[in-house]
Write an enzyme that holds these catalytic residues in place. Structure first.
Site, mmCIF file in Angstrom:
data_model
loop_
_atom_site.group_PDB
_atom_site.id
_atom_site.type_symbol
_atom_site.label_atom_id
_atom_site.label_comp_id
_atom_site.label_asym_id
_atom_site.label_seq_id
_atom_site.Cartn_x
_atom_site.Cartn_y
_atom_site.Cartn_z
ATOM 1 N N ASN A 1 -3.082 5.969 -1.307
ATOM 2 C CA ASN A 1 -2.979 6.124 0.147
ATOM 3 C C ASN A 1 -2.398 7.465 0.583
ATOM 4 O OD1 ASN A 1 -4.198 3.801 1.380
ATOM 5 N ND2 ASN A 1 -2.692 2.644 0.201
ATOM 6 N N SER B 1 0.822 -1.213 0.000
ATOM 7 C CA SER B 1 0.000 0.000 0.000
ATOM 8 C C SER B 1 0.850 1.254 0.000
ATOM 9 C CB SER B 1 -0.854 0.038 1.276
ATOM 10 O OG SER B 1 -1.678 -1.079 1.363
ATOM 11 N N HIS C 1 -1.037 -2.700 -7.220
ATOM 12 C CA HIS C 1 -1.794 -2.391 -6.002
ATOM 13 C C HIS C 1 -3.296 -2.550 -6.265
ATOM 14 C CE1 HIS C 1 -2.860 0.809 -2.729
ATOM 15 N NE2 HIS C 1 -2.943 -0.410 -2.263
HETATM 16 N N1 LIG Z 1 -6.283 -4.305 3.531
HETATM 17 C C1 LIG Z 1 -6.425 -3.517 2.476
HETATM 18 O O1 LIG Z 1 -7.481 -2.889 2.282
HETATM 19 C C2 LIG Z 1 -5.303 -3.416 1.484
HETATM 20 C C3 LIG Z 1 -5.560 -2.812 0.231
HETATM 21 C C4 LIG Z 1 -4.538 -2.758 -0.708
HETATM 22 C C5 LIG Z 1 -3.283 -3.276 -0.405
HETATM 23 N N2 LIG Z 1 -3.069 -3.855 0.831
HETATM 24 C C6 LIG Z 1 -1.742 -4.421 1.091
HETATM 25 O O2 LIG Z 1 -1.799 -5.820 0.855
HETATM 26 C C7 LIG Z 1 -0.873 -6.496 1.734
HETATM 27 C C8 LIG Z 1 -1.623 -7.528 2.552
HETATM 28 O O3 LIG Z 1 -2.631 -6.877 3.305
HETATM 29 P P1 LIG Z 1 -3.865 -7.685 3.923
HETATM 30 O O4 LIG Z 1 -4.890 -6.667 4.278
HETATM 31 O O5 LIG Z 1 -4.226 -8.822 3.019
HETATM 32 O O6 LIG Z 1 -3.206 -8.252 5.260
HETATM 33 P P2 LIG Z 1 -3.655 -9.527 6.149
HETATM 34 O O7 LIG Z 1 -3.188 -9.242 7.513
HETATM 35 O O8 LIG Z 1 -5.106 -9.826 5.912
HETATM 36 O O9 LIG Z 1 -2.817 -10.726 5.503
HETATM 37 C C9 LIG Z 1 -1.411 -10.783 5.497
HETATM 38 C C10 LIG Z 1 -1.002 -12.234 5.313
HETATM 39 O O10 LIG Z 1 0.413 -12.288 5.102
HETATM 40 C C11 LIG Z 1 0.842 -13.500 5.664
HETATM 41 N N3 LIG Z 1 2.302 -13.501 5.823
HETATM 42 C C12 LIG Z 1 3.064 -12.914 6.781
HETATM 43 N N4 LIG Z 1 4.373 -13.203 6.559
HETATM 44 C C13 LIG Z 1 4.438 -13.968 5.445
HETATM 45 C C14 LIG Z 1 5.487 -14.580 4.712
HETATM 46 N N5 LIG Z 1 6.764 -14.456 5.080
HETATM 47 N N6 LIG Z 1 5.177 -15.314 3.625
HETATM 48 C C15 LIG Z 1 3.892 -15.462 3.224
HETATM 49 N N7 LIG Z 1 2.851 -14.906 3.880
HETATM 50 C C16 LIG Z 1 3.112 -14.163 4.969
HETATM 51 C C17 LIG Z 1 0.077 -13.568 6.989
HETATM 52 O O11 LIG Z 1 0.092 -14.879 7.529
HETATM 53 C C18 LIG Z 1 -1.308 -13.114 6.540
HETATM 54 O O12 LIG Z 1 -2.110 -14.215 6.139
HETATM 55 C C19 LIG Z 1 -0.198 -5.398 2.555
HETATM 56 O O13 LIG Z 1 0.998 -5.018 1.931
HETATM 57 C C20 LIG Z 1 -1.221 -4.271 2.512
HETATM 58 O O14 LIG Z 1 -0.663 -3.009 2.728
HETATM 59 C C21 LIG Z 1 -4.052 -3.948 1.764
#
Ligand SMILES: NC(=O)c1ccc[n+]([C@@H]2O[C@H](COP(=O)([O-])OP(=O)(O)OC[C@H]3O[C@@H](n4cnc5c(N)ncnc54)[C@H](O)[C@@H]3O)[C@@H](O)[C@H]2O)c1
Length: 283
Positions: free
Chosen positions: A189, A118, A139
């Site tokens: 963001n 993000s 993204h």
């Molecule tokens: N939540 C949102 O609305 C949103 C929107 C766009 C982008 N993002 C980005 O997407 C990414 C994920 O966000 P999310 O909301 O899905 O988070 P989340 O907390 O739902 O999921 C993150 C996952 O990553 C896994 N993880 C941690 N370390 C790891 C590793 N070494 N190898 C593989 N998996 C691993 C965790 O076990 C977890 O299942 C982040 O970079 C976030 O900034 C999030």
């Protein structure tokens, strides 16, 4: 190149990304360090496909086919045959650097390494690999199967060829790619998070209850969702991590995360994913 995709991270974004790739006919391996996250991720994809079938947006016979295209794995080595890897692990720069260094060693020399970060610098992530020209930001927006935008972020070293490849892939997924350059928080963001942070200051200072603040923004500004409900959807830990990147990367105190946001994250109140944030959610 084969149509095999690896998605690293099976959380709310990772499983959504795996879903849209599988729906467009790609073979996907979804990789996470947690078996629980993989099982929940797969269950979420199944539930969301069912919803699409009920709405009539995909035919019923596709349901099983889409799910069967998604393999689960706890081993990063299973990304080996992928032509495109989309990393969607937690928003932590050290973690992402490690994953990209490992992926660079594991995957074919011509594979493209994309990150769903993000806010973290694509240029910094690319530097951790021997192929910064093939590292790019892809993204997706939340919820991935619904939202049309994919913000495509060009790192300083990202090549035109990589931009073209990822842009075309986003179009194949039925998404609308928009190209931006690599600065903290990119466009989405950089603009969204200060609004969310300000809404949290309004809660902390007692300007209004969360419901009132969200209503002002939905009814008054025609936003489909209020900033606090949106923060709960994104995840308060993710919001905090993004604000810290904005503050550190741009050096402007206007991006300082609201102390109430820090307090909620410290308490494990992460929004929808933990059942409690600015609102409470039944599991
Ligand atoms: N939540 C949102 O609305 C949103 C929107 C766009 C982008 N993002 C980005 O997407 C990414 C994920 O966000 P999310 O909301 O899905 O988070 P989340 O907390 O739902 O999921 C993150 C996952 O990553 C896994 N993880 C941690 N370390 C790891 C590793 N070494 N190898 C593989 N998996 C691993 C965790 O076990 C977890 O299942 C982040 O970079 C976030 O900034 C999030």
């Amino acid at each position: 190149m084969t149509d095999r995709i690896a998605v690293v991270g099976a959380g709310q974004m990772g499983n959504g990304i795996a879903h849209v790739f599988a729906q467009s006919g790609f073979d996907v391996v979804m990789i996470d360090v947690s078996q629980d996250a993989l099982d929940k991720g797969r269950a979420t994809v199944a539930k969301n496909i069912e919803r699409q079938v009920k709405k009539g947006t995909i035919p019923p016979e596709e349901q099983v086919k889409i799910l069967s295209r998604i393999d689960l794995s706890m081993d990063l080595e299973t990304a080996r045959e992928a032509s495109l890897i989309v990393e969607a692990a937690s928003e932590d720069s050290g973690l992402k650097y490690r994953i990209f260094t490992d992926l660079d060693r594991i995957v074919n020399a011509d594979a493209i390494l994309a990150t769903n970060t993000s806010s973290i610098s694509i240029t910094e992530i690319g530097r951790r690999t021997s192929r910064p020209d093939k590292v790019i930001g892809m993204h997706f927006m939340n919820p991935v199967p619904v939202m049309k935008l994919v913000e495509i972020i060009r790192g300083l070293a990202t090549s035109d060829k990589t931009m073209k490849y990822v842009t075309e892939i986003a179009q194949r997924l039925g998404k609308t790619p928009v190209e931006v350059n690599d600065y903290p928080g990119f466009v989405s963001n950089r603009v969204l998070m200060p609004m969310i942070n300000e809404a949290i200051y309004c809660v902390m200072e007692g300007v209004g209850e969360p419901e009132a603040i969200d209503q002002v923004m939905t009814l008054g500004m025609n936003h489909p969702m209020g900033p606090l409900a949106l923060a709960d959807l994104i995840g308060l830990d993710t919001c905090l991590a993004i604000l810290e990147v904005l503050r550190d990367g741009l050096g402007d105190p206007k991006y300082r995360p609201c102390p109430l946001l820090k307090k909620y994250v410290a308490a494990g109140w992460l929004g929808r994913k933990s059942g409690r944030g600015f609102y409470t959610y039944s599991k």
